[in-house]
Design an enzyme around this catalytic site. Structure first.
Site, PDB file in Angstrom:
ATOM      1  N   HIS A 165      33.899  40.924  39.802  1.00  0.00           N
ATOM      2  CA  HIS A 165      33.994  42.337  40.174  1.00  0.00           C
ATOM      3  C   HIS A 165      32.776  42.713  41.025  1.00  0.00           C
ATOM      4  O   HIS A 165      31.655  42.305  40.710  1.00  0.00           O
ATOM      5  CB  HIS A 165      34.058  43.208  38.913  1.00  0.00           C
ATOM      6  CG  HIS A 165      34.227  44.662  39.236  1.00  0.00           C
ATOM      7  ND1 HIS A 165      35.441  45.190  39.615  1.00  0.00           N
ATOM      8  CD2 HIS A 165      33.326  45.663  39.290  1.00  0.00           C
ATOM      9  CE1 HIS A 165      35.276  46.484  39.871  1.00  0.00           C
ATOM     10  NE2 HIS A 165      34.004  46.794  39.687  1.00  0.00           N
ATOM     11  N   SER A 188      39.562  36.036  49.865  1.00  0.00           N
ATOM     12  CA  SER A 188      38.345  35.334  50.321  1.00  0.00           C
ATOM     13  C   SER A 188      37.666  34.629  49.139  1.00  0.00           C
ATOM     14  O   SER A 188      37.063  33.566  49.317  1.00  0.00           O
ATOM     15  CB  SER A 188      37.379  36.291  51.030  1.00  0.00           C
ATOM     16  OG  SER A 188      36.847  37.227  50.129  1.00  0.00           O
ATOM     17  N   ASN A 189      37.781  35.170  47.942  1.00  0.00           N
ATOM     18  CA  ASN A 189      37.229  34.464  46.774  1.00  0.00           C
ATOM     19  C   ASN A 189      38.067  33.232  46.433  1.00  0.00           C
ATOM     20  O   ASN A 189      37.525  32.209  46.031  1.00  0.00           O
ATOM     21  CB  ASN A 189      37.108  35.405  45.576  1.00  0.00           C
ATOM     22  CG  ASN A 189      35.872  36.277  45.680  1.00  0.00           C
ATOM     23  OD1 ASN A 189      34.759  35.806  45.456  1.00  0.00           O
ATOM     24  ND2 ASN A 189      36.051  37.532  46.072  1.00  0.00           N
ATOM     25  N   LYS A 203      55.324  44.444  31.164  1.00  0.00           N
ATOM     26  CA  LYS A 203      54.247  43.463  31.389  1.00  0.00           C
ATOM     27  C   LYS A 203      54.456  42.241  30.496  1.00  0.00           C
ATOM     28  O   LYS A 203      54.269  41.104  30.916  1.00  0.00           O
ATOM     29  CB  LYS A 203      52.896  44.119  31.092  1.00  0.00           C
ATOM     30  CG  LYS A 203      51.704  43.270  31.499  1.00  0.00           C
ATOM     31  CD  LYS A 203      50.378  43.924  31.128  1.00  0.00           C
ATOM     32  CE  LYS A 203      50.007  45.102  31.972  1.00  0.00           C
ATOM     33  NZ  LYS A 203      49.297  44.765  33.204  1.00  0.00           N
ATOM     34  N   MET A 211      44.613  42.692  41.043  1.00  0.00           N
ATOM     35  CA  MET A 211      44.401  44.102  40.739  1.00  0.00           C
ATOM     36  C   MET A 211      45.350  44.639  39.667  1.00  0.00           C
ATOM     37  O   MET A 211      45.892  45.730  39.810  1.00  0.00           O
ATOM     38  CB  MET A 211      44.514  44.914  42.036  1.00  0.00           C
ATOM     39  CG  MET A 211      43.423  44.555  43.028  1.00  0.00           C
ATOM     40  SD  MET A 211      41.786  44.496  42.260  1.00  0.00           S
ATOM     41  CE  MET A 211      40.775  45.182  43.535  1.00  0.00           C
ATOM     42  N   ARG A 212      45.525  43.853  38.603  1.00  0.00           N
ATOM     43  CA  ARG A 212      46.360  44.285  37.489  1.00  0.00           C
ATOM     44  C   ARG A 212      45.665  43.961  36.179  1.00  0.00           C
ATOM     45  O   ARG A 212      44.980  42.936  36.094  1.00  0.00           O
ATOM     46  CB  ARG A 212      47.665  43.490  37.506  1.00  0.00           C
ATOM     47  CG  ARG A 212      48.815  44.265  37.953  1.00  0.00           C
ATOM     48  CD  ARG A 212      50.022  43.445  38.241  1.00  0.00           C
ATOM     49  NE  ARG A 212      50.587  43.975  39.452  1.00  0.00           N
ATOM     50  CZ  ARG A 212      51.236  45.124  39.519  1.00  0.00           C
ATOM     51  NH1 ARG A 212      51.470  45.819  38.425  1.00  0.00           N
ATOM     52  NH2 ARG A 212      51.679  45.573  40.676  1.00  0.00           N
TER      53      ARG A 212
HETATM   54  C1  GAR Z   1      36.546  41.131  45.489  1.00  0.00           C
HETATM   55  O1  GAR Z   1      35.450  41.879  45.959  1.00  0.00           O
HETATM   56  C2  GAR Z   1      36.624  41.186  43.981  1.00  0.00           C
HETATM   57  O2  GAR Z   1      35.360  41.226  43.375  1.00  0.00           O
HETATM   58  C3  GAR Z   1      37.359  42.481  43.781  1.00  0.00           C
HETATM   59  O3  GAR Z   1      38.361  42.464  44.756  1.00  0.00           O
HETATM   60  C4  GAR Z   1      37.852  41.808  45.900  1.00  0.00           C
HETATM   61  C5  GAR Z   1      38.888  40.800  46.335  1.00  0.00           C
HETATM   62  O4  GAR Z   1      38.533  40.235  47.577  1.00  0.00           O
HETATM   63  N1  GAR Z   1      37.894  42.592  42.452  1.00  0.00           N
HETATM   64  C6  GAR Z   1      37.953  43.739  41.789  1.00  0.00           C
HETATM   65  O5  GAR Z   1      37.622  44.801  42.258  1.00  0.00           O
HETATM   66  C7  GAR Z   1      38.466  43.622  40.352  1.00  0.00           C
HETATM   67  N2  GAR Z   1      38.391  44.870  39.685  1.00  0.00           N
HETATM   68  P1  GAR Z   1      39.230  38.905  48.066  1.00  0.00           P
HETATM   69  O6  GAR Z   1      40.743  39.126  47.937  1.00  0.00           O
HETATM   70  O7  GAR Z   1      38.815  38.739  49.495  1.00  0.00           O
HETATM   71  O8  GAR Z   1      38.761  37.790  47.172  1.00  0.00           O
END
Ligand code: GAR
Length: 193
Positions: A109, A13-14, A65, A90-91
């Site tokens: 975050h 969504s971001n 990595k 998430m890595r």
């Molecule tokens: C978001 O809330 C972002 O801030 C978080 O994952 C979500 C992804 O949502 N990121 C973290 O937690 C990073 N440590 P999305 O896939 O709908 O954008």
């Protein structure tokens, strides 16, 4: 137009907020590539719908990595990508990409860092019973959500609030904040040199 790559592992969504802002001219960036470490990430559907090239890799196909980041760095270099924008990736980013993109990797975050880093920042805040949480945009370093903070926005936790409600409100804040902060960074870049 700043050439960027957006890294996403999940729903995206971001990523969508960034795509929309770019399409509407609120964000002067060209999204050259969407990178995902998960073939099933819905973010990839969004990339396809927006006709943005996507690159999927499985970290398990690489010995380390450093190996997959070297491969990614080559691909990003070919495309002239200048910034890496993490949007639910998430890595941890390793030294290979950090050295290639110093102060040019940005993350969002869902908490007021340094509180509640890592997975499920929203659930951690609810479990801790805080009355206020929020969203942080920051430069990425080798740690887990630890790099220098660029912007934060506070979000109150309403009394007895369900997770789904808090999540919706936090995501709404993220979707407004991230494109705006990215635009600020990229426009400052344009005035350097
Ligand atoms: C978001 O809330 C972002 O801030 C978080 O994952 C979500 C992804 O949502 N990121 C973290 O937690 C990073 N440590 P999305 O896939 O709908 O954008």
């Amino acid at each position: 137009m700043t050439p960027i790559a957006v890294f996403a592992s999940g729903f995206g969504s971001n990523l969508q907020a960034i795509l929309d802002a770019a399409a509407q001219g609120r964000l002067q960036a060209k999204i050259e590539l969407v990178v995902s470490d998960r073939a099933k990430a819905y973010a990839l559907v969004r990339a396809k719908e927006a006709s943005i090239p996507a690159f999927v890799f499985n970290p398990r196909d690489y010995a380390s990595k450093a190996d997959y980041e070297t491969m990614l760095a080559a691909r990003l270099g070919e495309l002239g990508v200048e910034y890496l924008v993490l949007a639910g990736y998430m890595r941890l980013i390793g030294p290979t990409l950090l050295e290639r993109y110093p102060n040019r990797i940005i993350n969002i975050h869902p908490s007021l860092l340094p509180l509640f880093p890592g997975k499920d920042g929203i659930g951690q805040a609810l479990a801790a019973g805080v009355t206020e949480t929020g969203v942080t945009v920051h430069y990425v370093d080798e740690g887990m959500d630890t790099g220098p903070i660029i912007a934060q926005k506070r979000v109150p936790v309403l009394p007895g609030e369900e997770r789904s409600s808090l999540e919706r409100r936090i995501h709404g804040v993220e979707h407004r904040l991230y494109p705006r902060v990215l635009q600020q960074i990229f426009s400052q870049e344009g005035t350097k040199c």
